[in-house]
Design a protein around this motif. Structure first.
Motif, PDB file in Angstrom:
ATOM      1  N   TRP A  62      -1.770  -9.031  -4.577  1.00 60.11           N
ATOM      2  CA  TRP A  62      -0.618  -8.225  -5.017  1.00 60.11           C
ATOM      3  C   TRP A  62      -0.239  -7.186  -3.977  1.00 60.11           C
ATOM      4  O   TRP A  62       0.953  -6.936  -3.746  1.00 60.11           O
ATOM      5  N   LEU A  63      -1.224  -6.595  -3.315  1.00 59.45           N
ATOM      6  CA  LEU A  63      -0.949  -5.474  -2.411  1.00 59.45           C
ATOM      7  C   LEU A  63      -0.110  -5.898  -1.216  1.00 59.45           C
ATOM      8  O   LEU A  63       0.863  -5.216  -0.857  1.00 59.45           O
ATOM      9  N   THR A  64      -0.448  -7.028  -0.588  1.00 59.82           N
ATOM     10  CA  THR A  64       0.311  -7.454   0.597  1.00 59.82           C
ATOM     11  C   THR A  64       1.743  -7.847   0.246  1.00 59.82           C
ATOM     12  O   THR A  64       2.689  -7.377   0.906  1.00 59.82           O
ATOM     13  N   PRO A  65       2.004  -8.693  -0.776  1.00 55.47           N
ATOM     14  CA  PRO A  65       3.409  -8.979  -1.114  1.00 55.47           C
ATOM     15  C   PRO A  65       4.200  -7.744  -1.511  1.00 55.47           C
ATOM     16  O   PRO A  65       5.370  -7.601  -1.137  1.00 55.47           O
ATOM     17  N   ALA A  66       3.581  -6.822  -2.259  1.00 54.88           N
ATOM     18  CA  ALA A  66       4.295  -5.610  -2.660  1.00 54.88           C
ATOM     19  C   ALA A  66       4.644  -4.754  -1.446  1.00 54.88           C
ATOM     20  O   ALA A  66       5.750  -4.210  -1.351  1.00 54.88           O
ATOM     21  N   ALA A  67       3.701  -4.626  -0.509  1.00 47.97           N
ATOM     22  CA  ALA A  67       3.968  -3.837   0.692  1.00 47.97           C
ATOM     23  C   ALA A  67       5.075  -4.477   1.530  1.00 47.97           C
ATOM     24  O   ALA A  67       5.943  -3.775   2.066  1.00 47.97           O
TER      25      ALA A  67
END
Length: 794
Positions: free
Chosen positions: A263-268
């Motif tokens: 989740w963190l990489t796509p959101a960033a």
């Protein structure tokens, strides 16, 4: 028999025939060493590109690619109608002049005739019912009322005038009705002042008594009716982000059940893409844990699979979900490598929702990557997009930054880009007080101009100018570099003015101003000067010849103002953000803010930023990438950052700087620190930390607010808020302390040849002694071998 130096040049006997070989070798080596040293001193060899823009790698026709297998999936039948965001109730919006940085405390108009301009936009879903402009003003008591007035124009059309007849210290107030047909997406308000201090003749146009001021509480008042919004990816990023909005766009991210790299990489990456769209516009981002927390003025983003985002089951989606799997039109699960993008609504159809999902983490990442890759995103349409295959976009060169100077050393004005990303063409100005042509002349952060850089201005001007008082001048960041008198009464065609660009004068935020000072040959008494027959043209073949080297001194937070080194290359593939093993909401908030800022500072067709936790950060990434570490001291993801002999936060609210150590309670101060990476001294580690989660809030404000961010300098910044609820528009509500903890290290960003050349230029005073020493050494070695040889011959 003894032999001296002169005997070496005498005709040798037959047994000494090989002496010629040694003599020749000695002089060739000496001559070669001298020539090489002189060449390095005088001018470094610069490889000039002779290829045209069409010959760039991006423009070269690539070899035919194998056909990609086409996959299609059954869609719902019948295809659902696109969702529509329900319009809100009609309302009134007040836009005060004070919101424009041009106004400040007042908008001042001087001389006989003067104009001021303001710009505003109309949100896409507004239908104006009525628009009024309220103008509050004051003026000099010396103005003659019947010959002085203010005129207001909207998009070039006059909406009214008012005489300047107020008594001294009296504030005038007038309201103009604006026809709604004049309002467009982008609008310009022009306030023109005609000012005279005599009933018959104003002799001096620069008389200080000729003034009037528009007060900052003047305003535009809109009565509007919101319109319904049909959700369609052909209009993306609208309505998730409205570039015409008069208020800050509001984004809310729905947190998944588990916070990890999926989740963190796509959101960033998605937040970085929003930052690129926003540029200078405001964007407020928040996190929500459920659909019920979303506010009516927000736009919701949901990223994740049905398993990590259970709230997907509550949304009205055009594709069915069963057993935490997304189904196609035939009720069969979609493949795990197919990303799914959906647009829908929530909160009684008041809030648009962007959904990036799939039946695996890889599918979710592919769906988000479609949105952040400009060439792919442009082909989206409808409210359902199934992402089967994506283009692999190559990483741009490290020194290819859009909006900055070209990487070649010789270029023309037409090679630069305007504010709307178009090449410059010939530009003409008219009148005595024509505005200067200003354009960005932004050096890359690792560029350093050397002596000998120059600019050759190509310009023309018309006849009837006064050659005694007319000129053209060139300024760099407001500092004059040179000028030339316009000395022909018949005008000039394609004349040239060469000015030197001082060494180390061009910065990443530099601008060049070219100004024509045009004065007519004759002035008419007691009337406005007739000056529209005066003109000057700046030609697009204006040339620049730069001599520069590529070196940077690290660490330096001032470089972060342009994104360096994290935005090199511009797709952010050289940067990784590291969060604690179990990220908290404060960590994720700061992650999204940093991603947005990196988006504002970079331009590329893709985003390759990655986010990791310590357990997933590989040794290769530690060695090769620039790192941004986020987290409070107890859970900081890179403890090596606290082992350096510099400012550091320790346990139990203790602070250490060099040999000093203190405990401070409560400690809600944020810390921003740049240091050389412990794993690679040519990489940078940026630390965003504090003792508590509350201390990360001022760090987030520092990254998000331009007034604070563009104060960064040195290598460490301590920031704290002076109020419980500081204003985002007031830098005085914060206290910033700047520290310089360690000497900076020069890092060359070019090849070995340029580094050797630079070393020779910077240490030229050692050249003469070095040449003498090298010659003596070579002479001694040659003599030694000659003696050995002649001894053997004898």
């Amino acid at each position: 028999m003894k032999r001296d130096f002169r005997s070496l040049f005498s005709k040798p006997s037959k047994p000494d025939s090989r002496l010629h070989l040694y003599q020749l070798l000695r002089f060739v080596l000496l001559a070669g060493l001298s020539a090489l040293s002189i060449a390095l001193i005088i001018q470094p060899v610069r490889a000039q590109s002779t290829s045209t823009p069409d010959a760039s790698p991006a423009a070269v026709e690539s070899a035919p690619q194998p056909a990609v297998p086409v996959r299609t999936f059954a869609l719902p039948n019948p295809v659902p109608r696109p969702p529509v965001v329900a319009p809100g109730t009609s309302g009134q919006y007040v836009l005060e002049f004070s919101r424009s940085p041009v106004v400040g405390n007042r908008l001042r108009l001087e001389s006989i005739y003067d104009e001021a301009r303001l710009w505003f936009t109309r949100p896409r879903n507004w239908e104006p019912k009525s628009v009024k402009l309220q103008l509050r003003y004051r003026h000099s008591p010396a103005l003659y009322a019947s010959r002085s007035n203010l005129t207001v124009l909207i998009n070039g059309t006059s909406i009214g005038s008012v005489p300047l007849n107020q008594p001294e210290n009296k504030i005038g107030n007038v309201v103009f009705d604006v026809p709604t047909r004049l309002i467009q997406d982008y609008n310009e308000v022009t306030i023109a002042a005609l000012q005279n201090n005599s009933p018959t003749c104003t002799q001096d146009p620069y008389d200080p008594s000729l003034w009037s001021e528009v007060l900052p509480d003047s305003k535009l008042v809109f009565d509007f009716q919101p319109q319904p919004i049909t959700l369609d990816f052909s209009r993306y990023p609208y309505p998730m982000f409205d570039t015409l909005s008069l208020e800050a766009n509001q984004l809310a991210y729905l947190l998944p059940t588990t916070l990890n790299e999926d989740w963190l990489t796509p959101a960033a990456r998605l937040q970085t893409a929003f930052g690129r769209v926003a540029q200078y516009r405001s964007l407020d981002t928040s996190l929500v844990e459920s659909l019920d927390q979303v506010q009516p003025n927000q736009r919701l983003v949901v990223i994740g699979t049905p398993a990590t985002q259970p709230a997907l089951a509550r949304l009205n989606l055009p594709l069915a979900i069963q057993n935490q799997r997304i189904l196609d039109g035939n009720n069969r699960p979609l493949p795990e490598d197919v990303g799914v993008l959906l647009l829908t609504t929530t909160a009684e159809n008041r809030v648009p929702v962007l959904v990036a999902t799939g039946n695996s983490a890889a599918a979710v990442a592919k769906a988000v990557q479609f949105l952040v890759q400009t060439p792919d995103q442009q082909i989206g349409t409808g409210n359902i997009v199934l992402v089967n295959q994506l283009n692999e976009i190559a990483t741009p060169p490290v020194r290819e930054w859009q909006g900055y100077l070209p990487t070649v050393d010789r270029f023309q004005l037409r090679d630069l880009r305007t504010y709307d990303d178009k090449p410059y063409d010939d530009i003409s100005v008219r009148g005595s007080h024509a505005p200067a042509l200003e354009f960005d002349f932004r050096a890359l952060p690792d560029d350093q101009l050397l002596p000998g850089s120059s600019m050759t201005l190509r310009y023309s001007y018309g006849p009837q100018v006064n050659p005694l008082t007319s000129l053209v001048e060139v300024r760099l960041d407001g500092i004059p570099l040179g000028g030339k008198r316009l000395n022909s009464v018949n005008g000039g065609r394609h004349e040239a003015l060469q000015v030197d660009l001082p060494a180390n004068s061009v910065k990443p935020n530099s601008k060049i101003q070219i100004n024509f000072r045009l004065d007519p040959r004759e002035r008419r008494s007691c009337s406005r000067v007739t000056d529209q027959q005066l003109w000057g043209t700046i030609h697009a073949d204006t040339q620049f010849d730069l001599k520069r080297e590529h070196v940077v001194r690290l660490p330096d937070l001032k470089l972060l103002q342009s994104g360096y080194p994290f935005a090199a290359p511009q797709d952010l593939s050289g940067t990784a953000i590291v969060l604690p093993e179990q990220p908290k909401a404060a960590d994720v908030d700061l992650l999204l803010e940093v991603s947005e800022r990196l988006g504002r500072l970079s331009r590329a067709e893709s985003v390759q930023l990655t986010v990791h936790r310590p357990s997933t950060l590989s040794e290769e990434q530690r060695q090769q990438q620039h790192l941004i570490a986020i987290g409070a001291q107890p859970n900081f993801p890179i403890p090596e950052a606290y082992q350096a002999q510099s400012f550091a936060l320790q346990n139990l609210f203790s602070r250490q700087w060099q040999q000093s150590q203190v405990q401070a309670v409560p400690d809600v101060e944020g810390v921003v620190k740049a240091m050389l990476s412990p794993w690679n001294e040519e990489r940078v580690l940026l630390i965003l930390t504090s003792q508590t989660d509350a201390g990360l809030k001022p760090v987030r404000d520092l990254i998000s607010q331009d007034a604070l961010f563009y104060q960064l300098e040195n290598d460490t910044v301590l920031i704290s808020a002076n109020k419980a609820d500081p204003s985002p528009y007031s830098a005085e509500d914060y206290t910033l302390t700047f520290l310089r903890q360690s000497p900076r290290r020069e890092v060359a960003t070019t090849g070995l040849a340029d580094q050797v050349s630079r070393l020779m230029r910077n240490h030229w005073f050692f050249l003469a002694p070095g040449l003498i020493a090298a010659s003596l050494l070579l002479y001694g070695i040659t003599q030694f071998y000659l003696k050995q040889f002649t001894g053997q011959e004898r």
